[in-house]
Design an enzyme around this catalytic site. Structure first.
Site, short mmCIF file in Angstrom:
data_model
loop_
_atom_site.label_atom_id
_atom_site.label_comp_id
_atom_site.label_asym_id
_atom_site.label_seq_id
_atom_site.Cartn_x
_atom_site.Cartn_y
_atom_site.Cartn_z
N GLU A 112 -1.51 5.58 -14.14
CA GLU A 112 -0.68 5.00 -13.08
C GLU A 112 -1.28 3.67 -12.67
OE1 GLU A 112 -0.52 7.82 -9.84
OE2 GLU A 112 0.01 9.43 -11.21
N ASP A 116 -2.58 -1.77 -4.73
CA ASP A 116 -3.57 -2.24 -3.77
C ASP A 116 -2.98 -2.20 -2.36
OD1 ASP A 116 -5.95 -3.08 -2.87
OD2 ASP A 116 -5.76 -5.15 -3.56
#
Ligand code: IVH
Length: 700
Positions: A112, A116
Site C-alpha cells: 500500500e 503522509d
C-alpha cells in the site's frame, strides 16, 4: 409522496453523489445540481425539524466542542511501523518473516502507499434498519489513548456518516465495527489553505501533513469543513481484533461498504514484486495529488499476522519502506533575520517558491554567518534545497554558474525587531541583539521557559505567549513552522517577565481570546505546579548562555551539597568563576557565562522574585548506585508510550547518560517510530538497538 419519504429519497441521492464525488472521484452531476438538491433538503428539514437525523448530509458541520477534545482509550493500541530504507533492509525483514513461519510456508504481501497524513480510528455502531452510524472518530494520540475529534471527522466527505444495511451485507461487515486509516490533505487543498493564510497575513503550514494535523484538531468544525481532508481506510476491526481473514479482503470489504480505499495497492507473492511495486510508486509520487513518504508492506493473512505478532512498538508482519529525502533547485531571493531567545540573529533564506516533495518551500535556514561563507552563497544564486520529513529545509549546495548581479549577504547592524545595535563578540560566529527587553527575545524566553523540557507548563503554547505579551497572535494550531516575528503591540501586555506568569489571575486570562474558564483554570494549575520544579529546571529556564539540561543538572547536584534548596541557589549565584570551574564537566567558557549572568542585577532580582513567589528550588544530590550506571543511551524516533523527555528522565535517574548523537561509545540506541539517521548510524557502527519495551525491561 409523504414529506418523510421525500426527505429520505433526497438524502439517498445526495449520499450517492457525495460518494461518487469524494470517494470515487467520478461525479455524475454538476456542482450546481448537487447544491440545488442540498438546498431542497435543507428547506424541507427546516420546515420539519423533527425529521432531522444525525446522519443526514446536511448535518456534517455541527457545534464546536467547548473545551478541547476528550481523551478516549483505543480498542487496541494504534502502533507504528518499523522502517526499511533500502532493498537490503527490506529483504532482511522478509527473511525474518519467513524464518518466523514454517519452512516452505507461502506468504502473500499487500503493498500500500504510505500516505503522509495522520491515522484515525472511526467507530461505527448500529443505526436503525440494520444500518451503521458513525459514532466516534479518534486521533492516534499516544497510541493508547486518542482524542475524540468526532465533530471534525464528520465534516470529511469521504467518511460515510451512515452505511445502509444493504451495503453492510454486501461487504460482509457487522453493524458495530472500527475502521482505521489515514487522513490526508490533498496538495491542492493545501496550497489553497496556504494562499488564504498568506492573504490574511497568517503564517503558512510547512506541509500537508502538518496542515491536516492542525485542521483535525481545530476547535472550529466550520473551518475543518472548508479545508478539504480525505480519509483512506486500511484496517477493519471488531472489538480490537482484525475482522476478516486477510488484508486484501479487508480493503475490498471497506471499498464495498463505501469507504475510500487507496487504489494504488497491490497483492503480491514475492519480495521481487514488492520491489517492483516500490519502484512504480516512486515514479508516480508526483502525480498522485497527495503526499506519500513510502510504501507499507503487510503480510496478507490475518492468521500469519497473529503468529508473527508484535515487537514492543510495531507489528512484525508489516514494514514501512521509506523514500529518500527530496531536493529541488531554486533561486535565493533575499535573506531575512530572526531574533532568538538569546538575541541571536539567524539568517533565513527567502527562496523563490519551489515544490519539493509535495510542499512549497519558500524559506530555508542558513544557520549563521559561517555557514553562508562555507556555502559561498549570494542573493540571486541558484541553490539546491533539501527537505526530509519534518526538518526545516536547508540549502545544501550552490550552483556554480553564478548569475550576473548577485549580491553579498549583509548582516544587519541593528536588530530587525527592536532597532538596537547588534554585536558580535570576539571569537563568536553569531551576531546578537543585546537589548534585554527586545520584544522578540522576551517572546522566545517565555516560550523556552514554558516548554516541556524546561518548566513544562502545559497549555502555555506560542499563541498564548504572544497574547500574554500583547503581541498579535501567532498561529492557533499545531504544526506552524514559520517563525514570524509578532506584529506591533496591539493590547496591553499582561506579562513582562517570566515571574509575571506567577501572578496571573483568572480574570486576566479570561480577557484573552480563545481561552475558556476551564482551560484558564488548568493553565493556572499548571503554572502553580511549576513552582515546585527542581532547581535544575529553574536554572535551565533562566536561559543562561551555554547552560543546557546536562549542565543545569550538574550545577544543581553540586550546589545541593552547599545548602538546602534556595540556599543552594544562592550559593550558585555567589559562586566565583574558579568555583564554578571546579564543578565536574564545567569549563572556563561556561563558568564565565554563569558568573556573568548572576552579576547582572536584573537576573538576581528575578531569582529573588521567584523565591518570593514560592519557588521551591528543590535540589537533591543524585543517588549513585543504579542499574544503568556507566551506560550511554541515544533516543531516536517517537516511542510508543513514553515521551522522549520521560524516557530521558528515567534513564538518568537510573544512573545512565543520554546523548544526542551515536558514536562507538554509545551503549544502546533506543529507537521508536520514524527513527532516522541515528538508527542508520547505530547499524553502521554495530551499536545495539533496543525498543521502548527493551528499555523498560532494563529499568525493571
Ligand atoms: S498500517 C500497526 N498502512 O504510517 C500498523 N499505516 O509509520 C500501522 N500510514 O501510524 C498502520 N499509510 O499513520 C498503515 N497504508 C498504510 C499507511 C499507514 C500511512 C501511516 C500510519 C502509521 C504510520 C507508521
Amino acid at each position: 409522496m409523504s414529506v418523510e419519504t421525500k426527505i429520505e429519497a433526497l438524502r439517498e441521492t445526495l449520499r450517492h453523489h457525495e460518494y461518487l464525488y469524494y470517494v470515487e472521484d467520478a461525479p455524475e452531476v454538476e456542482d450546481a445540481d448537487y447544491d440545488a438538491l442540498m438546498n431542497e433538503l435543507k428547506a424541507l428539514e427546516a420546515a420539519h425539524p423533527e425529521l432531522v437525523t444525525t446522519d443526514s448530509p446536511t448535518q456534517r458541520v455541527g457545534g464546536r466542542p467547548k473545551e478541547g477534545f476528550a481523551k478516549v482509550a483505543h480498542s487496541r493500541p494504534m502502533l507504528s511501523l518499523d522502517n526499511a530504507y533500502n532493498e537490503t533492509e527490506l529483504r532482511a525483514w522478509s527473511d525474518r518473516v519467513h524464518a518466523a513461519l514454517r519452512e516452505g510456508e507461502t506468504v502473500e504481501f499487500v503493498c500500500e502507499l504510505k500516505l503522509d497524513g495522520l491515522s484515525l480510528a472511526l467507530h461505527y455502531g448500529p443505526g436503525t434498519d440494520g444500518s451503521s452510524l458513525l459514532q466516534r472518530g479518534l486521533t492516534r494520540g499516544d497510541g493508547t489513548t486518542g482524542e475524540d475529534v468526532t465533530t471534525n471527522v464528520r465534516t470529511i466527505r469521504s467518511v460515510p456518516l451512515s452505511i445502509s444495511a444493504a451495503k453492510l451485507k454486501k461487504a460482509g461487515i457487522p453493524q458495530a465495527f472500527e475502521v482505521r486509516g489515514e487522513v490526508v490533505m490533498p496538495q491542492k487543498a493545501f496550497q489553497k489553505m496556504n494562499e488564504e493564510a498568506l492573504a490574511a497575513g497568517l503564517p503558512v503550514k510547512a506541509n500537508p501533513r502538518n496542515a491536516a494535523a492542525g485542521t483535525i484538531r481545530t476547535l472550529e468544525p466550520n473551518i475543518v469543513a472548508q479545508r478539504r481532508l480525505d480519509f483512506y481506510a486500511y484496517f477493519l476491526l471488531q472489538n480490537g481484533e482484525m475482522l476478516l481473514t486477510g488484508q486484501q479482503e479487508t480493503l475490498d470489504a471497506l471499498k464495498a461498504a463505501g469507504f475510500r480505499v487507496n487504489l494504488h495497492g497491490a497483492s503480491v507473492k514475492s519480495i521481487e514484486e514488492v520491489l517492483a511495486f516500490i519502484a512504480g510508486a516512486e515514479t508516480q509520487r508526483d502525480t498522485l495529488g497527495y503526499e506519500i513518504d513510502g510504501v507499507v508492506i503487510k503480510v496478507n493473512s490475518t492468521a500469519q499476522q497473529a503468529r508473527l505478532g508484535f515487537t514492543g512498538k510495531a507489528p512484525r508482519w508489516a514494514i514501512a519502506y521509506k523514500f529518500p529525502a527530496r531536493a529541488g533547485l531554486t533561486q535565493l531571493k533575499d535573506v531575512g533575520f530572526q531574533v532568538g531567545r538569546t538575541g541571536k540573529l539567524t539568517p533565513v533564506a527567502r527562496l523563490a517558491p519551489v515544490f519539493i516533495g509535495g510542499t512549497t518551500v519558500s524559506n530555508a535556514t542558513l544557520h549563521n554567518a559561517d555557514e553562508i561563507l562555507r556555502l559561498g552563497v549570494k542573493i540571486g544564486d541558484w541553490v539546491q534545497v533539501e527537505r526530509g520529513g519534518d526538518v526545516i529545509p536547508k540549502i545544501v549546495k550552490v550552483d556554480e554558474n553564478h548569475p550576473r548581479g548577485t549580491q553579498e549577504i549583509v548582516f544587519p547592524t541593528h536588530c530587525p525587531v527592536c532597532g538596537e545595535p547588534v554585536v558580535r563578540e570576539e571569537g563568536e560566529v553569531d551576531w546578537r541583539c543585546v537589548n534585554a527587553s527586545c520584544p522578540a527575545r522576551l517572546r522566545e524566553e517565555l516560550r523556552h521557559f514554558a516548554s516541556r523540557g524546561v518548566m513544562n507548563i502545559e497549555g502555555l503554547g506560542d499563541a498564548l505567549v504572544a497574547q500574554l505579551l500583547g503581541q498579535a497572535e501567532i498561529e492557533p494550531e499545531e504544526g506552524a513552522e514559520e517563525e514570524t516575528v509578532a506584529a506591533p503591540v496591539k493590547r496591553e501586555a499582561l506579562v513582562h517577565s517570566v515571574a509575571d506568569l506567577y501572578t496571573l489571575t483568572m480574570d486576566q486570562l479570561l480577557t484573552l481570546e480563545r481561552i475558556g474558564q476551564k482551560s484558564a483554570q488548568t493553565l493556572l494549575e499548571e503554572i502553580e505546579k511549576s513552582r515546585r520544579n527542581p532547581l535544575w529546571r529553574v536554572l535551565l529556564g533562566l536561559g543562561i548562555r551555554h547552560v543546557g539540561e546536562r549542565t543545569a543538572q550538574l550545577l544543581a547536584e553540586e550546589f545541593a551539597s552547599r545548602g538546602q534548596d534556595y540556599e543552594a541557589m544562592q550559593a550558585l549565584m555567589d559562586a566565583s568563576e574558579e568555583e564554578l570551574q571546579r564543578v565536574n564537566e564545567i569549563g572556563p567558557i561556561v563558568a564565565a557565562a554563569i558568573h556573568e549572568f548572576f552579576r547582572g542585577e536584573k537576573n538576581r532580582q528575578l531569582v529573588e522574585r521567584l523565591h518570593e513567589l514560592g519557588f521551591s528550588f528543590t535540589a537533591e544530590k543524585r543517588q549513585k548506585t543504579s542499574q544503568l550506571e556507566g551506560m550511554t543511551f541515544v533516543l531516536t524516533g517517537t516511542l510508543p508510550t513514553l515521551k522522549r523527555e520521560d524516557a530521558k528522565t528515567m534513564i538518568e535517574s537510573a544512573g545512565g547518560k543520554v546523548s544526542g548523537s551515536v558514536s562507538k561509545k554509545t551503549t544502546y540506541v533506543v529507537a521508536g517510530e520514524e527513527a532516522g539517521s541515528k538508527l542508520d548510524k547505530a547499524n553502521e557502527l554495530g551499536v545495539k538497538v533496543i525498543d521502548e519495551a527493551g528499555l523498560l525491561q532494563m529499568l525493571g
